[in-house]
Motif scaffolding. Structure first.
Motif, PDB file in Angstrom:
ATOM      1  N   ARG A   1       0.808  -1.217   0.000  1.00 49.05           N
ATOM      2  CA  ARG A   1       0.000   0.000   0.000  1.00 49.05           C
ATOM      3  C   ARG A   1       0.842   1.269   0.000  1.00 49.05           C
ATOM      4  O   ARG A   1       0.532   2.238   0.692  1.00 49.05           O
ATOM      5  N   LYS A   2       1.911   1.263  -0.767  1.00 48.02           N
ATOM      6  CA  LYS A   2       2.643   2.505  -0.978  1.00 48.02           C
ATOM      7  C   LYS A   2       1.843   3.395  -1.925  1.00 48.02           C
ATOM      8  O   LYS A   2       1.097   2.900  -2.770  1.00 48.02           O
ATOM      9  N   PRO A   3       1.987   4.714  -1.832  1.00 45.75           N
ATOM     10  CA  PRO A   3       1.317   5.588  -2.788  1.00 45.75           C
ATOM     11  C   PRO A   3       1.775   5.295  -4.211  1.00 45.75           C
ATOM     12  O   PRO A   3       2.977   5.216  -4.485  1.00 45.75           O
ATOM     13  N   VAL A   4       0.812   5.118  -5.098  1.00 41.75           N
ATOM     14  CA  VAL A   4       1.096   4.868  -6.510  1.00 41.75           C
ATOM     15  C   VAL A   4       0.248   5.827  -7.330  1.00 41.75           C
ATOM     16  O   VAL A   4      -0.954   5.967  -7.083  1.00 41.75           O
ATOM     17  N   ALA A   5       0.871   6.479  -8.308  1.00 43.08           N
ATOM     18  CA  ALA A   5       0.150   7.386  -9.193  1.00 43.08           C
ATOM     19  C   ALA A   5       0.489   7.042 -10.631  1.00 43.08           C
ATOM     20  O   ALA A   5       1.655   6.773 -10.965  1.00 43.08           O
ATOM     21  N   ALA A   6      -0.516   7.028 -11.488  1.00 39.85           N
ATOM     22  CA  ALA A   6      -0.311   6.725 -12.903  1.00 39.85           C
ATOM     23  C   ALA A   6      -1.227   7.598 -13.737  1.00 39.85           C
ATOM     24  O   ALA A   6      -2.361   7.892 -13.343  1.00 39.85           O
ATOM     25  N   VAL A   7      -0.746   7.991 -14.910  1.00 45.14           N
ATOM     26  CA  VAL A   7      -1.518   8.878 -15.782  1.00 45.14           C
ATOM     27  C   VAL A   7      -1.420   8.390 -17.215  1.00 45.14           C
ATOM     28  O   VAL A   7      -0.388   7.882 -17.637  1.00 45.14           O
ATOM     29  N   CYS A   8      -2.524   8.540 -17.936  1.00 46.70           N
ATOM     30  CA  CYS A   8      -2.567   8.270 -19.375  1.00 46.70           C
ATOM     31  C   CYS A   8      -2.177   6.810 -19.656  1.00 46.70           C
ATOM     32  O   CYS A   8      -2.726   5.895 -19.068  1.00 46.70           O
ATOM     33  N   HIS A   9      -1.219   6.567 -20.556  1.00 50.28           N
ATOM     34  CA  HIS A   9      -0.778   5.210 -20.863  1.00 50.28           C
ATOM     35  C   HIS A   9      -0.103   4.538 -19.667  1.00 50.28           C
ATOM     36  O   HIS A   9       0.021   3.308 -19.639  1.00 50.28           O
TER      37      HIS A   9
ATOM     38  N   TRP B   1      -9.013  23.135 -11.288  1.00 49.04           N
ATOM     39  CA  TRP B   1     -10.334  22.514 -11.318  1.00 49.04           C
ATOM     40  C   TRP B   1     -10.665  21.801 -12.632  1.00 49.04           C
ATOM     41  O   TRP B   1     -11.423  20.814 -12.607  1.00 49.04           O
ATOM     42  N   PRO B   2     -10.142  22.203 -13.809  1.00 50.86           N
ATOM     43  CA  PRO B   2     -10.488  21.428 -15.006  1.00 50.86           C
ATOM     44  C   PRO B   2      -9.870  20.022 -15.017  1.00 50.86           C
ATOM     45  O   PRO B   2     -10.317  19.152 -15.754  1.00 50.86           O
ATOM     46  N   GLY B   3      -8.822  19.816 -14.223  1.00 53.93           N
ATOM     47  CA  GLY B   3      -8.186  18.503 -14.180  1.00 53.93           C
ATOM     48  C   GLY B   3      -9.099  17.460 -13.564  1.00 53.93           C
ATOM     49  O   GLY B   3      -9.951  17.773 -12.719  1.00 53.93           O
ATOM     50  N   PHE B   4      -8.917  16.212 -13.976  1.00 54.04           N
ATOM     51  CA  PHE B   4      -9.743  15.113 -13.466  1.00 54.04           C
ATOM     52  C   PHE B   4      -8.839  14.010 -12.960  1.00 54.04           C
ATOM     53  O   PHE B   4      -7.898  13.587 -13.647  1.00 54.04           O
ATOM     54  N   THR B   5      -9.113  13.529 -11.760  1.00 61.33           N
ATOM     55  CA  THR B   5      -8.362  12.429 -11.171  1.00 61.33           C
ATOM     56  C   THR B   5      -9.328  11.477 -10.472  1.00 61.33           C
ATOM     57  O   THR B   5     -10.465  11.844 -10.152  1.00 61.33           O
ATOM     58  N   VAL B   6      -8.848  10.279 -10.217  1.00 68.82           N
ATOM     59  CA  VAL B   6      -9.595   9.308  -9.423  1.00 68.82           C
ATOM     60  C   VAL B   6      -8.664   8.804  -8.325  1.00 68.82           C
ATOM     61  O   VAL B   6      -7.561   8.330  -8.608  1.00 68.82           O
ATOM     62  N   LEU B   7      -9.092   8.926  -7.086  1.00 68.61           N
ATOM     63  CA  LEU B   7      -8.324   8.455  -5.940  1.00 68.61           C
ATOM     64  C   LEU B   7      -9.029   7.251  -5.333  1.00 68.61           C
ATOM     65  O   LEU B   7     -10.216   7.323  -4.993  1.00 68.61           O
ATOM     66  N   ASP B   8      -8.315   6.147  -5.208  1.00 73.75           N
ATOM     67  CA  ASP B   8      -8.828   4.937  -4.568  1.00 73.75           C
ATOM     68  C   ASP B   8      -7.788   4.479  -3.555  1.00 73.75           C
ATOM     69  O   ASP B   8      -6.782   3.855  -3.908  1.00 73.75           O
ATOM     70  N   ASP B   9      -8.005   4.833  -2.299  1.00 72.65           N
ATOM     71  CA  ASP B   9      -7.093   4.488  -1.217  1.00 72.65           C
ATOM     72  C   ASP B   9      -5.707   5.085  -1.498  1.00 72.65           C
ATOM     73  O   ASP B   9      -5.561   6.285  -1.529  1.00 72.65           O
TER      74      ASP B   9
ATOM     75  N   ARG C   1      -3.438  19.229 -11.305  1.00 65.76           N
ATOM     76  CA  ARG C   1      -4.257  18.677 -10.217  1.00 65.76           C
ATOM     77  C   ARG C   1      -3.690  17.329  -9.759  1.00 65.76           C
ATOM     78  O   ARG C   1      -3.585  17.065  -8.550  1.00 65.76           O
ATOM     79  N   PHE C   2      -3.337  16.488 -10.699  1.00 72.06           N
ATOM     80  CA  PHE C   2      -2.765  15.173 -10.417  1.00 72.06           C
ATOM     81  C   PHE C   2      -1.515  15.301  -9.538  1.00 72.06           C
ATOM     82  O   PHE C   2      -1.364  14.587  -8.542  1.00 72.06           O
ATOM     83  N   ALA C   3      -0.632  16.246  -9.882  1.00 68.10           N
ATOM     84  CA  ALA C   3       0.602  16.430  -9.127  1.00 68.10           C
ATOM     85  C   ALA C   3       0.319  16.886  -7.701  1.00 68.10           C
ATOM     86  O   ALA C   3       0.905  16.366  -6.737  1.00 68.10           O
ATOM     87  N   ALA C   4      -0.574  17.847  -7.548  1.00 69.23           N
ATOM     88  CA  ALA C   4      -0.893  18.363  -6.213  1.00 69.23           C
ATOM     89  C   ALA C   4      -1.514  17.276  -5.340  1.00 69.23           C
ATOM     90  O   ALA C   4      -1.186  17.156  -4.149  1.00 69.23           O
ATOM     91  N   GLU C   5      -2.386  16.467  -5.930  1.00 68.50           N
ATOM     92  CA  GLU C   5      -3.039  15.420  -5.151  1.00 68.50           C
ATOM     93  C   GLU C   5      -2.058  14.295  -4.814  1.00 68.50           C
ATOM     94  O   GLU C   5      -2.171  13.671  -3.748  1.00 68.50           O
ATOM     95  N   PHE C   6      -1.095  14.044  -5.689  1.00 65.12           N
ATOM     96  CA  PHE C   6      -0.100  13.021  -5.363  1.00 65.12           C
ATOM     97  C   PHE C   6       0.785  13.486  -4.210  1.00 65.12           C
ATOM     98  O   PHE C   6       1.116  12.699  -3.317  1.00 65.12           O
TER      99      PHE C   6
END
Length: 257
Positions: free
Chosen positions: A126-134, A217-225, A238-243
């Motif tokens: 359960r380390k933080p993992v972030a992925a975008v696009c491909h 605010w135009p950015g879209f992300t999904v956070l699951d745990d 937005r993705f960077a700030a939330e990560f």
């Protein structure tokens, strides 16, 4: 404390999707490590960095502010001396970031067994993992041997949507061919197949509006745990700030447990 680890392919990744999160992590005081398939410095897609798209450049090209961020990133000692995927152990990193890209070189990340192993290692503890696009494709293809399923099975996620992918392809295919089609199957289609329920995939707004550092605010992300995902470069501020928030919460929890 181990560093934040950014996985890069041999070439052709998206400069925004790598450099904007890197800058946010650095600004927050986190040490950032880089890893590539062979432990050699890897550079972003030249068309997105310098070549451009002719008349379509205003719509498809990386923005100047994000290119400036990329220029700073590739001067860093950690970038110039990356680790090799095969040499990394789970204890070597505290969080994991997977950017995307669509030109052919990105396959050296998405199809790499050692990179998939690192993803499984991160999800297991359960380390933080972030992925975008491909980059989300790497997670979809990372099979946990304990379950024989993708680490995304049972998770909610987004990724490059079929609409975004096919729109860019249709706009450029007459002169760039399949530049925007990394695989015959769209990213969204493959990611949905890895999920417990195809409806666990979220597409966000169909309008391709890019966020900025001051207008997220135009950015879209999904956070699951402990897992964060985004669709395309237009989500990355937005993705960077939330990560950064996710990483900070993880570190605080580790220090107080």
């Amino acid at each position: 404390m181990a560093g934040m680890l950014i996985l890069l392919p041999d070439s052709d990744y998206d400069p925004t999707e790598s450099a904007v999160p890197w800058s946010a992590l650095e600004s927050a005081g986190h040490s950032v490590l880089f890893a590539t398939p062979e432990g050699k410095p890897a550079y972003a897609d030249k068309r997105l960095v310098s070549k451009g798209f002719g008349l379509l450049t205003p719509f498809l090209m990386t923005r100047k502010s994000d290119l400036a961020c990329y220029g700073r990133m590739i001067e860093q000692p950690a970038f110039l001396s990356p680790l090799a995927f095969s040499d990394i152990l789970p204890e070597d990193f505290e969080a994991l970031l997977v950017p995307g890209g669509h030109a052919g070189g990105v396959k050296s990340l998405l199809e790499n067994a050692d990179a998939q192993r690192l993803v499984v290692d991160a999800f297991r503890v359960r380390k933080p993992v972030a992925a975008v696009c491909h980059g989300v494709l790497l997670l979809a293809r990372s099979i946990d041997s304990d379950t024989d399923r993708s680490v995304l099975h049972g998770r909610k996620t987004t990724a490059l949507t079929k609409s975004l992918e096919l729109t860019a392809w249709q706009m450029t295919r007459l002169w760039l061919g399949d530049y925007y089609r990394t695989y015959p199957e769209s990213v969204e289609e493959e990611v949905r197949r890895a999920l417990a329920d195809p409806d666990d995939f979220s597409s966000g707004s169909p309008l391709p509006v890019r966020d900025t550092e001051t207008m997220r605010w135009p950015g879209f992300t999904v956070l699951d745990d402990h897992y964060l995902s985004a669709r395309w470069p237009g989500d990355c501020h937005r993705f960077a700030a939330e990560f950064v928030n996710l990483v900070s919460a993880h570190i605080h929890s580790s220090e107080t447990s």
